[in-house]
Design a protein around this motif. Structure first.
Motif, mmCIF file in Angstrom:
data_model
loop_
_atom_site.group_PDB
_atom_site.id
_atom_site.type_symbol
_atom_site.label_atom_id
_atom_site.label_comp_id
_atom_site.label_asym_id
_atom_site.label_seq_id
_atom_site.Cartn_x
_atom_site.Cartn_y
_atom_site.Cartn_z
ATOM 1 N N LYS A 151 0.842 -1.173 0.109
ATOM 2 C CA LYS A 151 0.131 -0.014 -0.107
ATOM 3 C C LYS A 151 0.741 1.245 0.094
ATOM 4 N N ILE A 152 1.045 1.985 -1.226
ATOM 5 C CA ILE A 152 2.016 2.894 -1.535
ATOM 6 C C ILE A 152 0.988 4.243 -1.726
ATOM 7 N N PRO A 153 1.071 5.228 -1.278
ATOM 8 C CA PRO A 153 0.512 6.391 -1.320
ATOM 9 C C PRO A 153 0.727 6.603 -3.066
ATOM 10 N N PHE A 154 -0.275 7.382 -3.771
ATOM 11 C CA PHE A 154 -0.221 7.725 -5.029
ATOM 12 C C PHE A 154 0.850 8.574 -5.382
ATOM 13 N N LEU A 155 1.156 9.383 -4.490
ATOM 14 C CA LEU A 155 2.127 10.596 -4.722
ATOM 15 C C LEU A 155 3.553 9.999 -4.651
ATOM 16 N N ALA A 156 3.655 8.736 -3.985
ATOM 17 C CA ALA A 156 5.071 8.125 -3.824
ATOM 18 C C ALA A 156 5.389 7.520 -4.940
ATOM 19 N N THR A 157 4.298 7.007 -5.931
ATOM 20 C CA THR A 157 4.977 6.371 -6.950
ATOM 21 C C THR A 157 5.083 7.418 -7.998
ATOM 22 N N GLY A 158 4.601 8.640 -8.221
ATOM 23 C CA GLY A 158 4.732 9.554 -9.141
ATOM 24 C C GLY A 158 3.752 9.459 -10.327
ATOM 25 N N GLY A 159 2.629 8.804 -9.749
ATOM 26 C CA GLY A 159 1.405 8.364 -10.745
ATOM 27 C C GLY A 159 2.119 8.163 -12.222
ATOM 28 N N GLN A 160 3.011 7.201 -12.087
ATOM 29 C CA GLN A 160 3.509 6.747 -13.519
ATOM 30 C C GLN A 160 2.672 5.528 -13.958
ATOM 31 N N GLY A 161 1.965 5.039 -13.359
ATOM 32 C CA GLY A 161 0.961 3.970 -14.125
ATOM 33 C C GLY A 161 1.722 2.582 -13.848
ATOM 34 N N GLU A 162 1.241 1.626 -14.900
ATOM 35 C CA GLU A 162 1.588 0.304 -15.107
ATOM 36 C C GLU A 162 3.297 0.258 -15.046
ATOM 37 N N TYR A 163 3.939 -0.810 -14.818
ATOM 38 C CA TYR A 163 5.338 -0.982 -15.066
ATOM 39 C C TYR A 163 5.795 -2.496 -14.956
ATOM 40 N N LEU A 164 6.919 -2.780 -15.473
ATOM 41 C CA LEU A 164 7.590 -4.120 -15.421
ATOM 42 C C LEU A 164 8.568 -4.222 -14.374
ATOM 43 N N THR A 165 8.747 -4.941 -13.472
ATOM 44 C CA THR A 165 9.738 -5.269 -12.773
ATOM 45 C C THR A 165 10.885 -6.322 -13.050
ATOM 46 N N TYR A 166 12.015 -6.062 -12.621
ATOM 47 C CA TYR A 166 12.986 -6.995 -13.012
ATOM 48 C C TYR A 166 13.967 -7.167 -11.848
#
Length: 206
Positions: free
Chosen positions: A32-47
């Protein structure tokens, strides 16, 4: 260029590092990460990537790399030195499973790899790196199938395959040589027999 090749070139090569392996993952449990903490950059792939410095003494590290939707570039996120890794949990030692956990000194993540085989390859490389680059306390590998951390690693399997191929080729050549040798012996015997027959016939004729 594959995603892993691009990560190696963009993220690690500029820092004089070699990427040893990587696995594409997603979280089993969402944080549970606040929206502002993610920068609102949407979906992403993680490696999750394993790398080592080219400079001696070699330092190995594990890095979380992300690629955001709509972007062709990769972003370095969290990074841990390999000696900070405390535990690698394969979740199920009895079957192929894409799930795994990584426990560090100051972090704990639960992941699902894109495939069980990709996780298997990453675990083999990670286990080998721990044996090679860590001299003191090594992380604990738990709930792992023997093929993930045992003697049947991809490195040993490749070596075994080459050795087996060489042995088979050598055996085939030996068998061929034996067959040729036997054929030559038979030819010589036939030649001798023919010569004896000719000599006998000549004597009888006289």
């Amino acid at each position: 260029m594959s995603a892993k090749s691009a990560i190696s070139k963009e993220i690690f090569a500029p820092h004089d590092e070699r990427m040893l392996g990587a696995v594409q993952v997603k979280r089993r449990t969402k944080k549970k990460i606040p929206f502002l903490a993610t920068g609102g950059q949407g979906e992403y792939l993680t490696y999750i990537c394993l790398s080592v410095t080219n400079k001696k003494p070699a330092q190995a590290s594990i890095t979380k790399v992300k690629q955001f939707e709509g972007s062709t570039s990769f972003v370095r996120r969290s990074q841990w030195m390999l000696e900070q890794l405390r535990q690698v949990n394969g979740i199920d030692p009895h079957r192929d499973s894409p799930e795994f956990d990584l426990l560090f000194e100051n972090a704990f993540d639960q992941w699902v790899a894109s495939t069980a085989s990709e996780k298997c390859t990453f675990f083999q490389i990670l286990h080998h790196a721990c044996q090679r680059y860590l001299t003191d306390k090594k992380p604990e590998f738990i709930n792992c199938q023997s093929k993930l951390i045992g003697g049947n690693s991809i490195l040993h399997s490749a070596a075994d395959s080459v050795t087996s191929a060489v042995q088979k080729a050598s055996q085939a050549l030996n068998e061929r040589g034996e067959r040729l040798g036997r054929a030559e012996e038979k030819t010589e015997d036939m030649k001798n027999s023919a010569q004896q027959f000719a000599e006998t016939a000549h004597k009888v004729g006289n």
